[in-house]
Design a protein around this motif. Sequence first.
Motif, PDB file in Angstrom:
ATOM      1  N   ASN A 125       0.807  -1.216   0.000  1.00  0.00           N
ATOM      2  CA  ASN A 125       0.000   0.000   0.000  1.00  0.00           C
ATOM      3  C   ASN A 125       0.843   1.271   0.000  1.00  0.00           C
ATOM      4  OD1 ASN A 125       0.950  -0.393   2.537  1.00  0.00           O
ATOM      5  ND2 ASN A 125      -0.994  -0.274   3.590  1.00  0.00           N
ATOM      6  N   PRO A 126       1.638   1.467  -1.062  1.00  0.00           N
ATOM      7  CA  PRO A 126       2.384   2.722  -1.138  1.00  0.00           C
ATOM      8  C   PRO A 126       1.408   3.882  -1.298  1.00  0.00           C
ATOM      9  CG  PRO A 126       2.499   1.562  -3.228  1.00  0.00           C
ATOM     10  CD  PRO A 126       1.809   0.650  -2.272  1.00  0.00           C
ATOM     11  N   PHE A 127       1.812   5.049  -0.830  1.00  0.00           N
ATOM     12  CA  PHE A 127       0.941   6.217  -0.984  1.00  0.00           C
ATOM     13  C   PHE A 127       0.900   6.611  -2.459  1.00  0.00           C
ATOM     14  CE2 PHE A 127       2.627   6.898   3.461  1.00  0.00           C
ATOM     15  CZ  PHE A 127       1.514   6.338   4.046  1.00  0.00           C
ATOM     16  N   PRO A 128      -0.284   6.591  -3.061  1.00  0.00           N
ATOM     17  CA  PRO A 128      -0.366   6.715  -4.519  1.00  0.00           C
ATOM     18  C   PRO A 128       0.054   8.075  -5.076  1.00  0.00           C
ATOM     19  CG  PRO A 128      -2.561   6.618  -3.536  1.00  0.00           C
ATOM     20  CD  PRO A 128      -1.597   6.344  -2.441  1.00  0.00           C
ATOM     21  N   LYS A 129      -0.089   9.121  -4.261  1.00  0.00           N
ATOM     22  CA  LYS A 129       0.244  10.436  -4.821  1.00  0.00           C
ATOM     23  C   LYS A 129       1.697  10.827  -4.549  1.00  0.00           C
ATOM     24  CE  LYS A 129      -3.854  12.143  -6.253  1.00  0.00           C
ATOM     25  NZ  LYS A 129      -4.549  13.335  -6.702  1.00  0.00           N
ATOM     26  N   MET A 130       2.482   9.857  -4.092  1.00  0.00           N
ATOM     27  CA  MET A 130       3.866  10.187  -3.757  1.00  0.00           C
ATOM     28  C   MET A 130       4.829   9.407  -4.632  1.00  0.00           C
ATOM     29  SD  MET A 130       3.928  10.338   0.353  1.00  0.00           S
ATOM     30  CE  MET A 130       2.750  11.300   1.289  1.00  0.00           C
ATOM     31  N   SER A 131       6.016   9.990  -4.813  1.00  0.00           N
ATOM     32  CA  SER A 131       7.057   9.303  -5.575  1.00  0.00           C
ATOM     33  C   SER A 131       7.672   8.224  -4.689  1.00  0.00           C
ATOM     34  CB  SER A 131       8.125  10.299  -5.996  1.00  0.00           C
ATOM     35  OG  SER A 131       8.790  10.777  -4.858  1.00  0.00           O
ATOM     36  N   GLU A 134       9.535   9.951  -1.894  1.00  0.00           N
ATOM     37  CA  GLU A 134       8.611  10.527  -0.905  1.00  0.00           C
ATOM     38  C   GLU A 134       7.983   9.448  -0.029  1.00  0.00           C
ATOM     39  OE1 GLU A 134       6.430  14.423  -2.569  1.00  0.00           O
ATOM     40  OE2 GLU A 134       6.342  12.702  -3.908  1.00  0.00           O
ATOM     41  N   VAL A 177       3.481   3.879  -7.407  1.00  0.00           N
ATOM     42  CA  VAL A 177       2.560   2.877  -7.950  1.00  0.00           C
ATOM     43  C   VAL A 177       3.007   2.349  -9.308  1.00  0.00           C
ATOM     44  CG1 VAL A 177       0.440   3.351  -6.698  1.00  0.00           C
ATOM     45  CG2 VAL A 177       1.079   4.823  -8.594  1.00  0.00           C
TER      46      VAL A 177
END
Lengths: 282, 295
Positions: A125-131, A134, A177
């Motif tokens: 579950n990586p944060f989708p709006k981050m590189s 990040e 993502v």
Amino acid sequence: MEEEKLNIISLPVEDDKEIIPEMEVIEAEQGGREFEVETKNLSVSFNGRPAISDINLSVRKQTATAIIGPSGCGKSTFLRALNFMHDMIPKSKVTGEIIINKHSISEYDTVDLRKKVGMVFQKPNPFPKMSIFENVVSGLKMNGNKDKKNLNEVAENCLKHAGLWEEVKDRLKEPAVSLSGGQQQRLCIARTIAVSPEIILMDEPTSALDPISTQKIEELIFNLKKEFTILVVTHNMQQAARVSDHTAFFYMGKLVEYSRTRRMFTNPKEKLTEEYITGKFG
Amino acid sequence: MEETVQQYTSVFAKPKNLRRRKIVNSTMLFLCVVAAIISILPLFYIFFYTTKSGISSLNWDFFTQMPKPVGEAGGGMANGIIGTLILVSLGSVIGIPVGVMAGIYVTEYSGGLFSNLVKFVTDVLSGVPSIIIGIFAYGVIVIPMQGFSTIAGSFALGILMVPTITRITEEMLKLVPQSLREASLALGVSRWKTTLQIVLRTASGGIITGILLAIARAAGETAPLLFTAFGNRFWSTDLNQPIASLPVQIFNYAISPFEDWHNQAWAGALVLILLVFVVNLIVRIVTRDKFANKV
């Protein structure tokens, strides 16, 4: 495998009777490490229905413990209780005591505790709006670390630790993502170790991954336990056998058996454990 | 045994009513296509007709000049354009924070009864005719202040924006997977930082769309402004005074008996559409997702 089996059978018989003497043997083996996580009569219920009851389990520093058992037996519930994750669910009730690093968790602030006890989830579950970058430093950044140089160092370190650096070092600015599932899960592990926890909880970390990615994560767990105390929930018995020092078998919300992994898989004390391990149910 | 074989072969046999099924299929498909066309026609028609009728009166003066007295040719709607911008901006200042924060509270923090109450009430509020909102603003602002004002108009528009924004915020936040919240919390990040930097950030695209919809709707509203901002034929940016707005000006010009005022009303309508379009475009560019084309 045969060798190991012989080895186990040759252990003193009285060892098999109690968990505590068994722990002493392990203590000798692992250099008398301290307990990092202990639970005393830990019970969790949802809506008045008990999910786990009276779990007594002690985990030593820098070991890997596998938690196995059929679906719905309370493995994840137990793991999430160690991290206050049931706070988010209304009508959940946690009783009993959890001791982390010799302190009862009621002495900790929830947020501080979670910095000590990291968690890796079933689905990456990586944060989708981050590189990618990040994502790794997100925990530090959100807690106010703005030192660019330090963040860069941490990111490189953690990605190397998670065995992902070589694959992503030229694309740190790309969205997280865009990575493959296995890479994403290693990124999540890097993100977890970036906040320097002492304990890492893993809730079926490889169940959404292909065999090669799974192997990488397993190798990673094996390496990480040199620095972290790891509790890993798994459905995969071979995985438990490969990565863990100790195994706990849960069934219907109870801890049925808890012993050294090698013993658990070669000479379990309980009939139930044997039946589960050999695939008679579950 | 024989029966199963028969069933098996019947799949390949030509059904008796094949012709009828084909006819029904193509008829329904045709009706769907017609419906789809009907749904986009009004917009094209509006855009085409407004442009055709309004473009002739649209010139530089329209943007820079004040309305001329009756009988004099020329003039523009500079006061109306600025008025609408002021009204909508102030309305957004009221509506966006209230709407977004209410949406956050309902999804992230409250559970059960109160949350359902808020959902129900916002749904009802979004169905309340806008003129009623105007009367409400008249009651709570215009009467106590003893006069029509920009503040009253903005207040009415702000109230109008709240339910749309609350509902869309709520829907968008619900789409954010629970696992992201947990991932953030498990990093030792506090709840409010998680809400702000993970949940809201992840849902930002949809929430911005909702805000733009609310703004577009507020910009075009006439009814709630009639007895709040009232309208003004002169230049005014005083918040305590009545202020001009494009929709009210269009309304007044359109019901007038003068041909050139009608043309100006068309031009005003065109400007209003363009205004909403430009605001949309700017917000989209400013807030665009840096990863939009990479994934």
